[in-house]
Design an enzyme around this catalytic site. Structure first.
Site, PDB file in Angstrom:
ATOM      1  N   ASP A  51      -1.898   0.860  -0.817  1.00  0.00           N
ATOM      2  CA  ASP A  51      -0.653   1.708  -1.178  1.00  0.00           C
ATOM      3  C   ASP A  51       0.283   1.204  -2.070  1.00  0.00           C
ATOM      4  O   ASP A  51       0.898   0.681  -1.582  1.00  0.00           O
ATOM      5  CB  ASP A  51      -0.205   2.474  -0.023  1.00  0.00           C
ATOM      6  CG  ASP A  51       0.468   3.703   0.143  1.00  0.00           C
ATOM      7  OD1 ASP A  51       0.970   3.678  -1.110  1.00  0.00           O
ATOM      8  OD2 ASP A  51       0.293   4.541   0.796  1.00  0.00           O
ATOM      9  N   HIS A 107      -2.102   5.914  -1.675  1.00  0.00           N
ATOM     10  CA  HIS A 107      -1.145   6.644  -0.937  1.00  0.00           C
ATOM     11  C   HIS A 107      -2.043   8.166  -0.755  1.00  0.00           C
ATOM     12  O   HIS A 107      -1.444   8.844   0.035  1.00  0.00           O
ATOM     13  CB  HIS A 107       0.068   6.897  -1.778  1.00  0.00           C
ATOM     14  CG  HIS A 107       0.905   7.530  -0.997  1.00  0.00           C
ATOM     15  ND1 HIS A 107       1.567   6.962  -0.018  1.00  0.00           N
ATOM     16  CD2 HIS A 107       1.778   8.805  -1.185  1.00  0.00           C
ATOM     17  CE1 HIS A 107       2.613   7.580   0.823  1.00  0.00           C
ATOM     18  NE2 HIS A 107       2.757   8.706  -0.121  1.00  0.00           N
ATOM     19  N   SER A 145       3.281  10.862   4.167  1.00  0.00           N
ATOM     20  CA  SER A 145       4.501  10.266   3.561  1.00  0.00           C
ATOM     21  C   SER A 145       5.720  10.747   4.233  1.00  0.00           C
ATOM     22  O   SER A 145       5.875  10.420   5.479  1.00  0.00           O
ATOM     23  CB  SER A 145       4.212  10.882   2.027  1.00  0.00           C
ATOM     24  OG  SER A 145       5.082  10.062   1.104  1.00  0.00           O
TER      25      SER A 145
END
Length: 161
Positions: free
Chosen positions: A116, A144, A12
Site C-alpha cells: 500500500d 490501497h 481508509s
C-alpha cells in the site's frame, strides 16, 4: 432505524471512523472489518502521501480511471486537501484512533495490502497486535484498493468472518 447491533466495515479514513464508532458504541457493533486504516501518523506516512500528491503524475492509470469519473476536475483539489489535513493531524501529535483501537472488544478482521503506497502495512500489523483477538490478513501484492483488485478473495474473507 433500530438496526443494532450491526456488522461494520470501513476502508481508509472510513476504517478509522469505524474504529472510533466501535469504541464509542461497543453495544452497537457486532463485528468489525477494517482495511487501509491509519490509527496514527508519523512523518514517514506524510512522505508516502506527498509522493502521491500530484495525481496526474503519481497515480496509476487504473486509479485515475476509477477516481476521475467520480470526482472529475475536483480530484486534485480534494487530494491536496486530504494531504494537507494529514499534515495538520501530524502537527497536532498524529493521533487518529490508536487509543480507541486498543479499547475494542468486538471481533475484528484487519485486512491490508503489503504494498500500500498510502497506508503502510505496519498500521495493519499494529492494529492486529493491539486489538484484542483481532485477525490479520495480508494481500502480499496488494495496495490501497484490495477490495477492488482482489474482490473475490476479499469478499470471501469478509463473508467467512
Amino acid at each position: 432505524l433500530g438496526l443494532v447491533p450491526y456488522h461494520l466495515i470501513g476502508w481508509s479514513d472510513g476504517a478509522n471512523a469505524a474504529v472510533i464508532l466501535a469504541a464509542k458504541r461497543p453495544e452497537a457493533v457486532r463485528k468489525l472489518v477494517i482495511f487501509g486504516a491509519s490509527p496514527w501518523l508519523e512523518q514517514v506516512d506524510i512522505d508516502m502521501l506527498e509522493a502521491t500528491r500530484d495525481v496526474k503524475n503519481s497515480w496509476s492509470k487504473n486509479m485515475l480511471r476509477l477516481h476521475v469519473p467520480v470526482y472529475g476536475d475536483e480530484l486534485q483539489r480534494m487530494w491536496d486537501a486530504l494531504c494537507d489535513a494529514m499534515i495538520d493531524i501530524l502537527a497536532r501529535g498524529g493521533h487518529i484512533c490508536r487509543t480507541e483501537a486498543a479499547s475494542l472488544r468486538c471481533p475484528t478482521l484487519v485486512l491490508g495490502g503489503a504494498k500500500d503506497p498510502i497506508v503502510p502495512f505496519r498500521h495493519a500489523e499494529w492494529l492486529a497486535q493491539n486489538i484484542p483477538g483481532a485477525k490479520l490478513h495480508s494481500f502480499p501484492e496488494g495496495k490501497h484498493n484490495i477490495h477492488i483488485k482482489y474482490a473475490d478473495e476479499f469478499n470471501a474473507l469478509v463473508l467467512d468472518f
